[in-house]
Motif scaffolding. Structure first.
Motif, mmCIF file in Angstrom:
data_model
loop_
_atom_site.group_PDB
_atom_site.id
_atom_site.type_symbol
_atom_site.label_atom_id
_atom_site.label_comp_id
_atom_site.label_asym_id
_atom_site.label_seq_id
_atom_site.Cartn_x
_atom_site.Cartn_y
_atom_site.Cartn_z
ATOM 1 N N LEU A 19 3.015 -6.913 5.252
ATOM 2 C CA LEU A 19 3.775 -6.862 4.138
ATOM 3 C C LEU A 19 3.477 -6.044 3.073
ATOM 4 O O LEU A 19 4.296 -5.529 2.294
ATOM 5 C CB LEU A 19 4.329 -8.183 3.960
ATOM 6 C CG LEU A 19 5.116 -8.810 5.003
ATOM 7 C CD1 LEU A 19 5.338 -10.363 4.754
ATOM 8 C CD2 LEU A 19 6.248 -8.393 5.511
ATOM 9 N N ILE A 236 0.904 -9.815 -3.110
ATOM 10 C CA ILE A 236 1.957 -10.823 -2.823
ATOM 11 C C ILE A 236 1.228 -11.910 -2.367
ATOM 12 O O ILE A 236 0.273 -11.897 -1.439
ATOM 13 C CB ILE A 236 2.713 -10.089 -1.526
ATOM 14 C CG1 ILE A 236 3.258 -8.765 -1.968
ATOM 15 C CG2 ILE A 236 3.749 -11.082 -1.286
ATOM 16 C CD1 ILE A 236 4.153 -7.827 -0.747
ATOM 17 N N LEU A 270 11.766 -6.262 -0.342
ATOM 18 C CA LEU A 270 10.340 -5.893 -0.596
ATOM 19 C C LEU A 270 10.383 -5.050 -1.891
ATOM 20 O O LEU A 270 9.427 -5.246 -2.559
ATOM 21 C CB LEU A 270 9.646 -4.913 0.374
ATOM 22 C CG LEU A 270 9.154 -5.577 1.894
ATOM 23 C CD1 LEU A 270 8.948 -4.447 2.865
ATOM 24 C CD2 LEU A 270 8.079 -6.395 1.578
ATOM 25 N N LEU A 273 10.042 -7.287 -4.925
ATOM 26 C CA LEU A 273 8.861 -7.936 -4.962
ATOM 27 C C LEU A 273 7.916 -7.166 -6.042
ATOM 28 O O LEU A 273 6.908 -6.481 -5.306
ATOM 29 C CB LEU A 273 7.978 -7.968 -3.541
ATOM 30 C CG LEU A 273 8.540 -9.268 -2.859
ATOM 31 C CD1 LEU A 273 7.869 -9.415 -1.536
ATOM 32 C CD2 LEU A 273 8.557 -10.673 -3.403
ATOM 33 N N TRP A 304 6.027 -14.335 -2.119
ATOM 34 C CA TRP A 304 6.875 -14.238 -0.907
ATOM 35 C C TRP A 304 8.027 -15.508 -0.725
ATOM 36 O O TRP A 304 7.127 -16.715 -0.913
ATOM 37 C CB TRP A 304 5.887 -13.960 0.010
ATOM 38 C CG TRP A 304 6.712 -13.809 1.670
ATOM 39 C CD1 TRP A 304 7.034 -14.773 2.395
ATOM 40 C CD2 TRP A 304 7.400 -12.645 2.142
ATOM 41 N NE1 TRP A 304 7.956 -14.114 3.387
ATOM 42 C CE2 TRP A 304 7.932 -12.670 3.211
ATOM 43 C CE3 TRP A 304 7.376 -11.461 1.355
ATOM 44 C CZ2 TRP A 304 8.576 -11.726 3.833
ATOM 45 C CZ3 TRP A 304 8.145 -10.156 1.914
ATOM 46 C CH2 TRP A 304 8.621 -10.381 3.196
#
Length: 464
Positions: A19, A236, A270, A273, A304
């Motif tokens: 990710l 993250i 995403l 983030l 997350w």
């Protein structure tokens, strides 16, 4: 004229695209697209022992699924070995690199002695040529590593696109190995040559690379190559507050595809983030490209949040075309051995059920009732009492007599049976749901039953 923007993503094929790398790829892609530039995909496969073709295939599949189209690539580092050798030869001739014959045992001994003296462990430059220094003859049978002759004095400074000005003294940096004894270049050298040759202007990457950047800047300078601008985005964090990484806690991007998430939802989530555009939580790919100018990148780690991702995905499922969702749900049903054609009836079922779903897996869970025998839970099955079973059979008779099989006619049959038996709608609707659908909670029961074939409904009501 300013140089055209060129960004890149350079994953290592030693596992799945996780990710954090996917987010970095997204930022790099969006930045290039915002400025009308180009985006390059490079595969950093110099870790020969751990790199695999399966990992390469998975990375390419993840990029396709996310819709991160690239203008060049994939470019493989192991196909560029001749170019790296050419640059190394130039550096050896210029004195910005040198051969080091120290064995692993000698280096371990050196570090142990430094630790014993309370010093930071650094390579002691024993094989670095210097004026007036006499080097021993190269030992026989020892293949040398090539080290970069890092500047001894001064400070490396750059204005990071995310973190702002960063300075690191050269005395904190030792002469790193840039080519291993087996002739394969190391990361910090190969990435500089690649970014130079590929005219990369902006490098977005995780902030675990901050400590690599001084070496890379010094190698760029030693080569007389133009420096890209660097932006190091925070990590993250997972649910446990620890960093997600390929080796710890991260799930592959393709696992989310398999888990029923839509690419536009993953892209949207995403992007949020570590980046923001005011208070906007939901935005299209077009809006992301329009807004992503490199500003408003967070300096703090992102958390997350699976629940937030599910909320975003549910939004996009509600917006999605029923034919597309039907195809995705059919794939999920196929994994369970259920053959479900994506026909007009399937798409009507999708339209009825999608508002209740956060993923296409959940959508397939709902749709399965149209293709499999009901298997209610023990609690739901308790609705099917001996007292209600004759009423269900009476409802089946009323259904069989209907001139048409549609929502209005089904509703009229319910009213007829409820009146005849002196019942309220919940007293009959929930047992019908359990008997036909295998669950006590569904959308409006007449809307659900309309999308079954009448014969199946009659059979399930009578076979209790």
């Amino acid at each position: 004229m300013k140089k055209p923007v060129r960004t890149r993503i350079a994953p290592s094929p030693t596992g799945f695209l996780h990710l954090g790398t996917a987010r970095t790829a997204l930022f790099s892609w969006a930045y290039a697209r915002h400025y009308g530039g180009e985006f390059v995909l490079r595969i950093e496969d110099t870790d020969v022992a751990r790199s695999t073709q399966d990992s390469v295939d998975q990375i390419l599949q993840a990029m396709r699924w996310l819709g991160l189209d690239y203008d060049e690539g994939p470019i493989y580092q192991m196909r560029r070995l001749d170019r790296y050798r050419e640059v190394i030869a130039q550096m050896l001739a210029a004195g910005t690199a040198y051969r080091c014959y120290a064995t692993p045992a000698e280096l371990d001994e050196m570090r142990e002695a430094q630790r014993a003296r309370g010093e930071k462990t650094h390579y002691d430059r024993r094989w670095r040529p210097e004026p007036g220094k006499v080097l021993p003859p190269p030992p026989e049978g020892v293949a040398p590593a090539i080290r970069f002759a890092n500047p001894v004095d001064g400070v490396v400074t750059w204005d990071d696109l995310v973190k702002g000005p960063i300075s690191i003294a050269n005395r904190e940096i030792d002469d790193l190995i840039i080519v291993r004894p087996d002739g394969v270049p190391t990361y910090n050298f190969a990435v500089v040559v690649d970014d130079w040759d590929m005219n990369i202007t902006h490098v977005f990457r995780g902030d675990e690379h901050v400590n690599n950047t001084p070496w890379q800047i010094n190698i760029f300078n030693a080569l007389g190559a133009p420096l890209p601008l660097f932006g190091h985005v925070p990590v993250i964090l997972g649910d446990d507050g620890q960093k997600l990484s390929k080796r710890r806690g991260a799930v592959s991007v393709t696992a989310y595809e398999e888990g029923g998430y839509l690419p536009e939802a993953m892209l949207n989530y995403l992007a949020r983030l570590g980046w923001s555009h005011g208070d906007d939580e939901l935005f299209s790919r077009r809006e992301l490209v329009e807004w992503f100018d490199g500003e408003h990148l967070s300096k703090s780690p992102a958390q997350w949040d699976p629940a937030k991702l599910s909320w975003v995905n549910a939004h996009y499922i509600k917006q999605a075309d029923n034919e597309r969702l039907g195809a995705l749900a059919a794939v999920q049903l196929g994994k369970r051995g259920i053959e479900a054609p994506n026909d007009a009836l399937m798409q009507r079922r999708v339209a009825l059920l999608k508002d209740r779903c956060a993923t296409t897996v959940e959508l397939a869970d709902w749709l399965a009732m149209y293709f499999t025998e009901p298997t209610p839970s023990e609690a739901d099955a308790a609705q099917l009492t001996d007292a209600i079973k004759p009423v269900l059979k009476a409802l089946a008779d009323a259904f069989e007599a209907l001139p048409t099989w549609d929502k209005a006619a089904i509703g009229a049959a319910f009213k007829q049976v409820l009146h005849a038996h002196g019942l309220k709608m919940p007293q009959l609707a929930m047992p019908v749901r359990v008997a036909v659908c295998g669950r006590a909670q569904t959308p409006s029961v007449d809307a659900v039953l309309e999308l079954f074939t009448r014969s199946i409904v009659l059979k399930r009501l009578r076979d209790l």
